[in-house]
Design a protein around this motif. Sequence first.
Motif, PDB file in Angstrom:
ATOM      1  N   SER A  77     -30.239  45.630  29.088  1.00 28.41           N
ATOM      2  CA  SER A  77     -30.508  45.076  28.520  1.00 28.41           C
ATOM      3  C   SER A  77     -31.850  44.881  28.058  1.00 28.41           C
ATOM      4  O   SER A  77     -32.741  44.774  26.931  1.00 28.41           O
ATOM      5  CB  SER A  77     -30.532  43.082  28.690  1.00 28.41           C
ATOM      6  OG  SER A  77     -28.850  43.248  29.116  1.00 28.41           O
ATOM      7  N   PHE A  80     -32.084  48.147  25.955  1.00 26.90           N
ATOM      8  CA  PHE A  80     -32.413  48.224  25.003  1.00 26.90           C
ATOM      9  C   PHE A  80     -33.805  47.227  23.837  1.00 26.90           C
ATOM     10  O   PHE A  80     -33.954  47.262  23.049  1.00 26.90           O
ATOM     11  CB  PHE A  80     -30.254  46.928  24.544  1.00 26.90           C
ATOM     12  CG  PHE A  80     -30.970  46.478  23.129  1.00 26.90           C
ATOM     13  CD1 PHE A  80     -29.967  47.501  22.120  1.00 26.90           C
ATOM     14  CD2 PHE A  80     -30.535  45.399  22.864  1.00 26.90           C
ATOM     15  CE1 PHE A  80     -29.404  47.507  21.307  1.00 26.90           C
ATOM     16  CE2 PHE A  80     -30.514  45.130  21.653  1.00 26.90           C
ATOM     17  CZ  PHE A  80     -29.425  46.352  20.456  1.00 26.90           C
ATOM     18  N   ALA A  81     -33.351  46.231  24.836  1.00 27.10           N
ATOM     19  CA  ALA A  81     -34.571  45.147  24.508  1.00 27.10           C
ATOM     20  C   ALA A  81     -36.233  46.063  24.022  1.00 27.10           C
ATOM     21  O   ALA A  81     -36.732  45.807  22.343  1.00 27.10           O
ATOM     22  CB  ALA A  81     -35.504  44.203  24.717  1.00 27.10           C
ATOM     23  N   SER A  84     -35.134  48.155  21.078  1.00 28.35           N
ATOM     24  CA  SER A  84     -35.564  47.621  19.908  1.00 28.35           C
ATOM     25  C   SER A  84     -37.120  47.302  18.983  1.00 28.35           C
ATOM     26  O   SER A  84     -36.678  47.436  18.377  1.00 28.35           O
ATOM     27  CB  SER A  84     -35.008  46.329  19.678  1.00 28.35           C
ATOM     28  OG  SER A  84     -33.219  46.985  20.235  1.00 28.35           O
ATOM     29  N   VAL A  85     -37.935  46.776  19.944  1.00 26.92           N
ATOM     30  CA  VAL A  85     -38.908  46.649  19.905  1.00 26.92           C
ATOM     31  C   VAL A  85     -39.949  47.933  19.739  1.00 26.92           C
ATOM     32  O   VAL A  85     -40.259  47.842  17.963  1.00 26.92           O
ATOM     33  CB  VAL A  85     -39.925  45.990  21.237  1.00 26.92           C
ATOM     34  CG1 VAL A  85     -41.225  46.296  20.801  1.00 26.92           C
ATOM     35  CG2 VAL A  85     -39.514  44.947  21.448  1.00 26.92           C
ATOM     36  N   THR A  87     -38.724  50.042  18.028  1.00 27.16           N
ATOM     37  CA  THR A  87     -37.846  50.499  15.987  1.00 27.16           C
ATOM     38  C   THR A  87     -38.593  49.758  15.183  1.00 27.16           C
ATOM     39  O   THR A  87     -39.114  50.393  14.287  1.00 27.16           O
ATOM     40  CB  THR A  87     -36.421  51.056  16.688  1.00 27.16           C
ATOM     41  OG1 THR A  87     -35.904  51.755  17.710  1.00 27.16           O
ATOM     42  CG2 THR A  87     -35.867  50.701  15.262  1.00 27.16           C
ATOM     43  N   ARG A  88     -38.607  48.865  15.714  1.00 29.98           N
ATOM     44  CA  ARG A  88     -38.776  47.822  14.776  1.00 29.98           C
ATOM     45  C   ARG A  88     -40.427  48.048  14.123  1.00 29.98           C
ATOM     46  O   ARG A  88     -40.269  47.716  13.788  1.00 29.98           O
ATOM     47  CB  ARG A  88     -38.740  46.286  15.481  1.00 29.98           C
ATOM     48  CG  ARG A  88     -39.563  44.716  14.484  1.00 29.98           C
ATOM     49  CD  ARG A  88     -38.334  45.320  13.313  1.00 29.98           C
ATOM     50  NE  ARG A  88     -39.317  44.076  12.103  1.00 29.98           N
ATOM     51  CZ  ARG A  88     -38.899  42.884  11.838  1.00 29.98           C
ATOM     52  NH1 ARG A  88     -37.307  42.914  12.076  1.00 29.98           N
ATOM     53  NH2 ARG A  88     -39.563  42.358  10.886  1.00 29.98           N
ATOM     54  N   GLN A  91     -40.165  50.715  12.379  1.00 33.40           N
ATOM     55  CA  GLN A  91     -40.204  50.161  10.948  1.00 33.40           C
ATOM     56  C   GLN A  91     -41.315  49.658   9.856  1.00 33.40           C
ATOM     57  O   GLN A  91     -41.015  50.193   9.025  1.00 33.40           O
ATOM     58  CB  GLN A  91     -38.594  49.529  10.859  1.00 33.40           C
ATOM     59  CG  GLN A  91     -36.852  50.555  11.172  1.00 33.40           C
ATOM     60  CD  GLN A  91     -36.095  49.233  11.623  1.00 33.40           C
ATOM     61  OE1 GLN A  91     -36.119  48.341  11.843  1.00 33.40           O
ATOM     62  NE2 GLN A  91     -34.830  50.200  11.592  1.00 33.40           N
TER      63      GLN A  91
END
Length: 117
Positions: A77, A80-81, A84-85, A87-88, A91
């Motif tokens: 987890s 993954f977090a 995700s951070v 990747t964001r 973007q």
Amino acid sequence: MTVFQLLLIAVIAIGAIFALRLLSGDRSLAVKRMLAILFAVCAVLAILFPQLLTWVANLFGIGRGADLLLYVFVLASLVFALISVRTRARQDARVTELARSVALMEARLSERQDEGR
């Protein structure tokens, strides 16, 4: 084998198939696919042989297999977090860059139209 074990194995197999189909267009596609297959195999083995999971946990000095699963889940987890951070953030940076480009192009077009009048 219990009905619940069969159901879990079916869900994991379906999840692995979807993961293999949906993980496309990335440079690390092969790594993602191998990890998805490895996860599915480990999950099926843990379902079929829960005592094996306890044995692996004992190798790491953990008392129960359920505790090992919890620790691995927490680590996964967190990874993954973090992914995700990152990747964001990439973007958001890309959207900002595109917005700046569009604003500059609109300003240039506006200047040209003003000069033409």
